[in-house]
Every structure is written in C-alpha cells, then in structure tokens.
Write an enzyme that holds these catalytic residues in place. Structure first.
Site: not given
Length: 450
Positions: A54, A136, A158, A160, A186, A195, A276, A303, A335, A354-355
């Site tokens: 995920y 989030s 953030q 929605y 967003t 996904r 965003k 995503r 990264m 993020g990741r």
C-alpha cells in the site's frame, strides 16, 4: 625486490581494533541504513506485504512514480569552485515561517497501518528536526494528538473535500482551533486511482485475517503484536470501514468538487492555503490569479492518474510563470537529498517527502523516521557543499540541468491539421453551451495539458 620481515606483535596491536557490537537490534539495523532505499529494504522485511505494498505501490502500471524518480536521477549538477562552504545554512522560509531544512513531511493516509506509532512518530520527528509536518484527512491520529506531539513546531493539515461537506468543514475548524498554520486543499482525487497491488493483495481497512495474511505474518509477528495490542484504528473523516482503500475513497470523495468549494474553504480558513495536486501550467496561472498562497506540484505520488505529468519537469516552467506571485512547492519521487537540492535550485520554495518518511517509520518507528530525516539532511548538506553553495538562496537554475528521456514526439503538421479539422465540428457544438465555463478550450491548452 621488496624486503620482507615478520611483523613485531607489538606493531600489530594498533591495527587490531574491533568495533564494539551493538546489542540493540533496532539501532543496529537503522545505523546500517545509509540511504532511503536501505530503509525501504528493511521496511519490506519487517512489514506485512499488504501494508508495505500500500505504501510502496502506485496506480496501475506504476509508470508515473517510476518516471518521477527517474527524472530526479536524470539531472546533471554544475558545481562552482573555490568558495567558502565551511559554514552552511540549510534553513529556508516557506508560507510565512521557517524550516531548518528545505523539506517537510507530506500527508499520508492510514499511517498507523504501516507501523503503530504512525503520525505521532512523524510529528515528533519533525518537531525534533525543525521541519513542518502535514496531517492527512485520512490520518490515523487526530488533529489534537498531532498538535500535542508537535506543540511548538509547524503543523499543516491536508484537506479532502468529502461528499459529506460538514465532515470537511469540521476538520478545517478543528485544525484552525489547534493552531495549524497551513491548509493543503487537495484537488487531484475526484475518485481513487486504480491501485492494483492493493486489489491483488485484498488489502482492506482494517486488515483482515485471511490464510494469506496469516502465512505472511509468520516471519513478522512483531507487526501483528503491535497492531492487535494497540488502540484500534480510527479515522476522523470516515464513518465506516471494512472495504478496500479504493472503495473507501470512492465512497468518501466527491467528483463534483470545483472552484466554488475552494472559495468556501478559503473563507473558513484563517491561515495560509496551498493547492495540492496541480499538474499543468494553466491551472497554476489561474490559482495564482485567485491569490492562493502556494501550489504543490504533485501527481499524488503516482497513486492517482498513471502517466500523469512529472512534477519535477513542470517545476521550471511553473516557477517562471507564477513564481513571483505564489510559492511553488514540489513532491513525488524524492528519495535523496540531492533531489531536494535540485528542486530548490530550479525554483521550488519547498519540497515534501512521503514514502521516504514511511520507509523509515516501517523500518523502526519514531527512530526510523529520525533516521530518514537524518539521511536526507546529510545528503542535502553534502550536495550543497560539493556544489559550493553556502545557503539555499545561493542555489540557482545554473546549478542543475534536467536531462530528458521522454521528449514529446513530433507530429507532422499535415497530420495535426487533419485531426483538428476532423474534430472541429464536434468541438464547436460542445463549446456552445459551455461558453461561460471556466474550462479552457482544447485549442488553448498548454502542452502539459495536451
């Protein structure tokens, strides 16, 4: 001939230095991680497949994410020489406040599924590092809990806009009351992206115990122990769970969201507002004209729409067009600290990870997030010193060249004219009833929209 002799045992003693073994397993594995990709390897080993996928995965063929990461690798730096970098200043000003580093933590949903400390670990690590943390709408810690974990630092929220508007409005009011200084509105999620890893894994919220998950849990008992012995997952914005992530998002998100919603939220929010998910030049211009404080160039970490534009590639054009009127930020694919430096050199006001943060979280909880920030910070400092710039302000586009792999294919003028003529009647008919619409006709779209 080299003259040889047996060494004197006394001369060997200084050479025989043995490192004291580290008995703390978490500390040992985190110290062994030298890059964010090292943290990813540890995270994959320690996290059940569905939860890891995920985080790690993106939409459909995962092309958008791969291209975004490749874009950062396809840069060439141009260092200066003979400049004093013995003292380095990595602080930057963004959205009315300072950050010790030119990056902050991006909003991530369902974060306690990755590791039970979740957003609290991220907020605490951000506070210690002096960088902003973003919570989030789909976070698994409350606004008030994040404020408690980062009481004196910069907290962003953030948002929605949900089908049930009162839920979104309530979150805005709570974030304002808690002293969050920035709202990220967003705009790239009218529906959930496809996904496929989640579908193939049968990943649901909360995770279901199936034969597959039980088998996968055998080498990872610590994750399930944490999950089953800590408070159950709660979502401030979701009244029901039990489906896949895509199903939950589709049930909550509203595809009718438009500029009227932005106007309503702006009227409610007392702080700075960032849009965003901006992905083309024309939308950037319109938002700048509306007077928003910032725009975040982002394809949602790959995503949502696969084959979406690469935010890092959009950056120079957007900064050139609207950078004097609005603060331009960028995420997706970062990264390495060098990615952050390159973004700042090309005009970004700030970057978000993020990741990279979640890999650290899965690798070692709060200590893993600290390690992720430390790795990126060290890379930022080293890259700046090797470029021989002593502050973020000294970075300019002259320090970076974006090398290009995916150049647009040229279309023969005659072929383009034929297609245009063929479609012209249909476009004319479609345009008449929408004459007052804010949408831009196809003939006026920028290349990024085409």
């Amino acid at each position: 001939m080299v003259k040889r002799s047996f060494p004197n045992p006394k001369e060997l003693i200084p050479l025989m230095q043995f490192k004291k073994p580290e008995l703390n397993g978490k500390k040992r594995r985190l110290e062994s991680a030298l890059t964010i990709y090292d943290l990813r390897t540890i995270a994959k080993r320690r996290t059940p497949k569905a939860a890891f996928d995920y985080t790690d995965g993106s939409a459909e063929g995962e092309l958008s994410l791969g291209r975004a990461r490749q874009a950062f690798e396809d840069i060439e730096f141009h260092p200066s020489i003979l400049k004093d970098v013995s003292r380095l200043d990595t602080t930057t000003t963004v959205l009315g406040g300072t950050s010790a580093m030119p990056f902050g933590i991006a909003p991530t949903g369902f974060t306690r599924l990755m590791q039970t400390e979740g957003e609290i670990a991220g907020a605490g690590a951000a506070a210690a590092a002096g960088i902003p943390f973003t919570l989030s709408t789909l976070g698994t810690s409350t606004i008030e809990e994040v404020k408690a974990a980062n009481p004196h630092g910069r907290n962003w929220f953030q948002l929605y806009v949900m089908r049930q508007r009162e839920i979104s409005y309530g979150l805005v009011e709570r974030a304002a009351a808690a002293g969050f200084d920035t709202l990220m509105f967003t705009v790239d999620t009218p529906v959930a992206g496809a996904r496929l890893r989640d579908k193939r894994n049968g990943f649901s919220i909360p995770p279901q115990l199936t034969a597959g998950t039980i088998i996968n849990a055998i080498p990872r008992p610590w994750w399930w122990f944490d999950f089953l012995t800590t408070p159950p997952l709660e979502f401030a914005s979701l009244s029901a769970t039990g489906g896949t992530v895509g199903e939950l998002l589709d049930s909550a998100m509203d595809p009718s969201i438009n500029y009227d919603d932005l106007e309503i939220i702006r009227a409610m929010w007392p702080g700075r507002i960032v849009i965003k998910g901006v992905q083309n030049l024309e939308d950037s211009r319109r938002l700048a004209d509306l007077g928003v404080d910032g725009i975040l160039l982002s394809n949602h970490g790959g995503r949502q729409l696969d084959r979406a534009p690469i935010p890092f590639h959009l950056l120079p054009d957007v900064v050139r067009e609207v950078g004097n009127d609005v603060e331009v930020m960028v995420d997706t694919g970062i990264m390495n600290g060098a990615d952050i430096v390159a973004s700042m050199a090309l005009g970004a006001k700030f970057t978000l990870i993020g990741r990279a943060y979640l890999y650290g979280l899965m690798a070692g909880g709060r200590a893993g997030v600290d390690r992720a920030i430390e790795i990126l910070s060290d890379q930022v400092v080293r890259t700046m010193k090797l470029l021989e710039v002593a502050s973020i302000e000294e970075l300019t586009p002259q320090h970076v060249t974006q090398l290009q792999r995916l150049a647009p294919r040229a279309v023969a003028p005659a072929a383009a004219a034929a297609v245009t003529a063929k479609r012209a009647p249909a476009r004319a008919v479609a345009a008449r009833p929408a004459a007052s619409s804010s949408r831009t006709p196809a003939s006026r779209r920028s290349p990024a929209q085409g």
